[in-house]
Motif scaffolding. Structure first.
Motif, PDB file in Angstrom:
ATOM      1  N   ALA A 169       0.807  -1.225   0.000  1.00  0.00           N
ATOM      2  CA  ALA A 169       0.000   0.000   0.000  1.00  0.00           C
ATOM      3  C   ALA A 169       0.839   1.273   0.000  1.00  0.00           C
ATOM      4  CB  ALA A 169      -0.937   0.001   1.206  1.00  0.00           C
ATOM      5  N   THR A 170       2.062   1.210   0.514  1.00  0.00           N
ATOM      6  CA  THR A 170       2.886   2.409   0.649  1.00  0.00           C
ATOM      7  C   THR A 170       4.317   2.097   0.227  1.00  0.00           C
ATOM      8  OG1 THR A 170       3.536   1.890   2.928  1.00  0.00           O
ATOM      9  CG2 THR A 170       1.493   3.181   2.615  1.00  0.00           C
ATOM     10  N   PRO A 171       5.101   3.129  -0.110  1.00  0.00           N
ATOM     11  CA  PRO A 171       6.513   2.894  -0.426  1.00  0.00           C
ATOM     12  C   PRO A 171       7.277   2.162   0.677  1.00  0.00           C
ATOM     13  CG  PRO A 171       5.864   5.050  -1.211  1.00  0.00           C
ATOM     14  CD  PRO A 171       4.700   4.525  -0.426  1.00  0.00           C
ATOM     15  N   PRO A 172       7.089   2.527   1.974  1.00  0.00           N
ATOM     16  CA  PRO A 172       7.785   1.759   3.020  1.00  0.00           C
ATOM     17  C   PRO A 172       7.382   0.288   3.034  1.00  0.00           C
ATOM     18  CG  PRO A 172       7.050   3.862   3.897  1.00  0.00           C
ATOM     19  CD  PRO A 172       6.424   3.720   2.543  1.00  0.00           C
ATOM     20  N   ALA A 173       6.110  -0.014   2.762  1.00  0.00           N
ATOM     21  CA  ALA A 173       5.657  -1.403   2.723  1.00  0.00           C
ATOM     22  C   ALA A 173       6.339  -2.156   1.579  1.00  0.00           C
ATOM     23  CB  ALA A 173       4.144  -1.465   2.566  1.00  0.00           C
ATOM     24  N   ILE A 174       6.500  -1.500   0.448  1.00  0.00           N
ATOM     25  CA  ILE A 174       7.167  -2.123  -0.699  1.00  0.00           C
ATOM     26  C   ILE A 174       8.649  -2.335  -0.390  1.00  0.00           C
ATOM     27  CG2 ILE A 174       7.838  -1.762  -3.110  1.00  0.00           C
ATOM     28  CD1 ILE A 174       5.087  -0.276  -3.389  1.00  0.00           C
ATOM     29  N   ASP A 175       9.263  -1.376   0.300  1.00  0.00           N
ATOM     30  CA  ASP A 175      10.664  -1.533   0.699  1.00  0.00           C
ATOM     31  C   ASP A 175      10.827  -2.720   1.650  1.00  0.00           C
ATOM     32  OD1 ASP A 175      11.449   0.656  -0.819  1.00  0.00           O
ATOM     33  OD2 ASP A 175      11.314   2.074   0.855  1.00  0.00           O
ATOM     34  N   LEU A 176       9.868  -2.904   2.548  1.00  0.00           N
ATOM     35  CA  LEU A 176       9.916  -4.038   3.474  1.00  0.00           C
ATOM     36  C   LEU A 176       9.761  -5.349   2.708  1.00  0.00           C
ATOM     37  CD1 LEU A 176      10.072  -5.170   6.328  1.00  0.00           C
ATOM     38  CD2 LEU A 176       7.602  -4.776   6.558  1.00  0.00           C
TER      39      LEU A 176
END
Length: 237
Positions: A199-206
């Motif tokens: 849902a978010t850039p930090p989630a994709i980074d994780l």
């Protein structure tokens, strides 16, 4: 003879910046409108008139920014996702550790997911191009995808201590790429089942970090498989 008027000097300062901004916005709007139509209908069944109408532009704008319909299609197909070979420098250098190399490869691969719903249209467009080829997929394969695969094979060979890549190194490279590719193929399912995962850039980074963990484990298994078995010691009577 009536003297000709002097040519208008090129715009500068705020006026020039406004013209450039307006031009970039108009071009981007054409790209987005064309992407939606090409993804839905394909290259052959989409007309430039439809694209111009959807973008609220005139036909001349397509010629001005892209040359023709083929030029617009090429821009739609290649620009938003970038070129895989452009990311090679993120993971190929010999000084990188295995984890650093995998981080560079996978994070670069997943970066387009941060485009949100736009990436799903791009994925559909790429699948449509494979089913209804115009020649761009073959070009993309030769110029971008194959060089990126070769670079990943080189990295894996280096860290496995393999001089000449064999079938298993290529299998490993395809499998690691598949980890990242699956997030694009399964995006609709992910959004339905567990939307917070992307849902978010930090989630994709994780997610990228977790895939690096998985990829490291795959390399470890392959490394262990290649190690010769230790001889079994026989107990003395």
């Amino acid at each position: 003879m009536k003297p000709s008027l002097p040519a208008r000097p090129p715009a500068s300062g705020p006026e020039a910046r406004k013209q450039r901004a307006d031009g970039a916005e108009a071009r981007a709007h054409l790209l987005l409108s064309a992407l939606k139509l090409f993804a839905e209908k394909g290259f052959a069944k989409t007309s430039t008139r439809e694209i111009a109408q959807a973008a609220g532009a005139n036909l001349a704008a397509i010629s001005y920014y892209f040359g023709d319909k083929a030029g617009l299609y090429r821009a739609v197909f290649t620009e938003p996702l970038g070129k895989p070979c452009d990311d090679v420098t993120r993971f190929l250098p010999a000084h990188l550790t295995l984890r650093q190399a995998l981080e560079g490869f996978i994070s670069g691969f997943l970066e387009p997911l941060k485009l949100g719903d736009l990436v799903q249209q791009l994925t559909r467009l790429h699948f449509r191009e494979m089913l209804e080829p115009t020649g761009l997929w073959a070009e993309q394969l030769d110029n971008n995808i194959l060089p990126a695969h070769a670079a990943l094979v080189e990295v894996l060979s280096r860290h496995l201590g393999v001089t000449t890549p064999d079938d298993d190194v290529h299998r490993l490279a395809f499998s690691i790429t598949g980890l990242a590719m699956q997030t694009f193929i399964s995006r609709d399912l992910i959004v339905t089942v567990r939307p917070q995962l992307i849902a978010t850039p930090p989630a994709i980074d994780l997610w990228a970090a977790r895939l690096v963990d998985f990829a490291e484990a795959m390399v470890a298994v392959e490394r262990a498989r290649r190690q010769p078995a230790l001889p079994v010691k026989k107990n003395k009577p």
